[in-house]
Write a protein that holds these residues in place. Sequence first.
Motif, mmCIF file in Angstrom:
data_model
loop_
_atom_site.group_PDB
_atom_site.id
_atom_site.type_symbol
_atom_site.label_atom_id
_atom_site.label_comp_id
_atom_site.label_asym_id
_atom_site.label_seq_id
_atom_site.Cartn_x
_atom_site.Cartn_y
_atom_site.Cartn_z
ATOM 1 N N THR A 203 30.763 41.232 28.179
ATOM 2 C CA THR A 203 31.817 40.617 27.373
ATOM 3 C C THR A 203 33.168 40.666 28.082
ATOM 4 N N TRP A 204 33.415 41.735 28.843
ATOM 5 C CA TRP A 204 34.666 41.822 29.612
ATOM 6 C C TRP A 204 34.718 40.707 30.657
ATOM 7 N N GLU A 205 33.610 40.489 31.359
ATOM 8 C CA GLU A 205 33.568 39.439 32.386
ATOM 9 C C GLU A 205 33.808 38.063 31.779
ATOM 10 N N ILE A 206 33.270 37.818 30.599
ATOM 11 C CA ILE A 206 33.490 36.522 29.936
ATOM 12 C C ILE A 206 34.950 36.399 29.498
ATOM 13 N N ALA A 207 35.509 37.475 28.944
ATOM 14 C CA ALA A 207 36.918 37.454 28.523
ATOM 15 C C ALA A 207 37.837 37.201 29.713
ATOM 16 N N LYS A 208 37.488 37.742 30.875
ATOM 17 C CA LYS A 208 38.308 37.577 32.082
ATOM 18 C C LYS A 208 38.414 36.126 32.533
ATOM 19 N N ARG A 209 37.521 35.282 32.068
ATOM 20 C CA ARG A 209 37.550 33.869 32.461
ATOM 21 C C ARG A 209 38.648 33.079 31.759
ATOM 22 N N SER A 210 39.279 33.679 30.744
ATOM 23 C CA SER A 210 40.348 32.957 30.038
ATOM 24 C C SER A 210 41.555 32.801 30.961
ATOM 25 N N GLN A 211 42.324 31.756 30.711
ATOM 26 C CA GLN A 211 43.474 31.458 31.571
ATOM 27 C C GLN A 211 44.507 32.576 31.506
ATOM 28 N N VAL A 212 45.107 32.874 32.629
ATOM 29 C CA VAL A 212 46.141 33.893 32.768
ATOM 30 C C VAL A 212 45.692 35.195 32.091
ATOM 31 N N PHE A 213 44.470 35.596 32.371
ATOM 32 C CA PHE A 213 43.848 36.718 31.656
ATOM 33 C C PHE A 213 44.667 38.001 31.698
ATOM 34 N N GLU A 214 45.053 38.462 32.899
ATOM 35 C CA GLU A 214 45.742 39.757 32.988
ATOM 36 C C GLU A 214 47.033 39.757 32.185
ATOM 37 N N GLU A 215 47.810 38.688 32.314
ATOM 38 C CA GLU A 215 49.073 38.615 31.581
ATOM 39 C C GLU A 215 48.832 38.516 30.079
ATOM 40 N N LYS A 216 47.949 37.614 29.689
ATOM 41 C CA LYS A 216 47.667 37.387 28.270
ATOM 42 C C LYS A 216 47.082 38.645 27.628
ATOM 43 N N ALA A 217 46.067 39.222 28.252
ATOM 44 C CA ALA A 217 45.436 40.425 27.706
ATOM 45 C C ALA A 217 46.414 41.588 27.692
#
Length: 190
Positions: free
Chosen positions: A23-37
């Motif tokens: 699930t973490w790997e799938i979540a990481k695919r979202s745009q601008v992941f590090e900033e957004k998360a």
Amino acid sequence: ITHKKTNMVNQLDFNSIDHVVETWEIAKRSQVFEEKAGILILTKLFELEPRTKLVFGFQKSDDFESASPRLQMGALIHSKRMVAMFDQALGMLGPDTELLAEMLAGLGKRHIQYGVRASFLPYMGKAIITTVKELLQDKAGLWNDEVEEAWNTVFESMSWDIMDAILQEGGVSNSTVDKRGSLSAAVKVR
């Protein structure tokens, strides 16, 4: 008599690790992941436990959006590092749990100087888990009770290794940790 320390991450089961990493790997695919998360995690953390704001240079009464640009930028940079560190830790689950346990202990020891308390970790866990759940909300059927329990189990194990280091080093606990090392059930995501 010597006390042998038990690293909790060494006791994680494969299914829990698999659910969390997938699930973490799938979540990481979202745009601008590090900033957004990172921003979502910090915002949730500040809502759950306002005393954590002090660790990031904010006053307890400050809110992220109305803080100075300099403070916001510092928090953004730190939140991206936090997400990257968490990503690294999750990447070590499974094959490298001994190294991960050492890394988590070192992380706990280093964060004492910033004012991190063992009692903050359950709130951080809830903030991270809630953020991942939100990032996956458009992925039908991906988040379920089993996945949520896996996240709670993995974060609790990782947190215990960090908390143990904080408490061993004499860091302030203000603890919601019981004698067995279990995180307060009231903070778990449900």
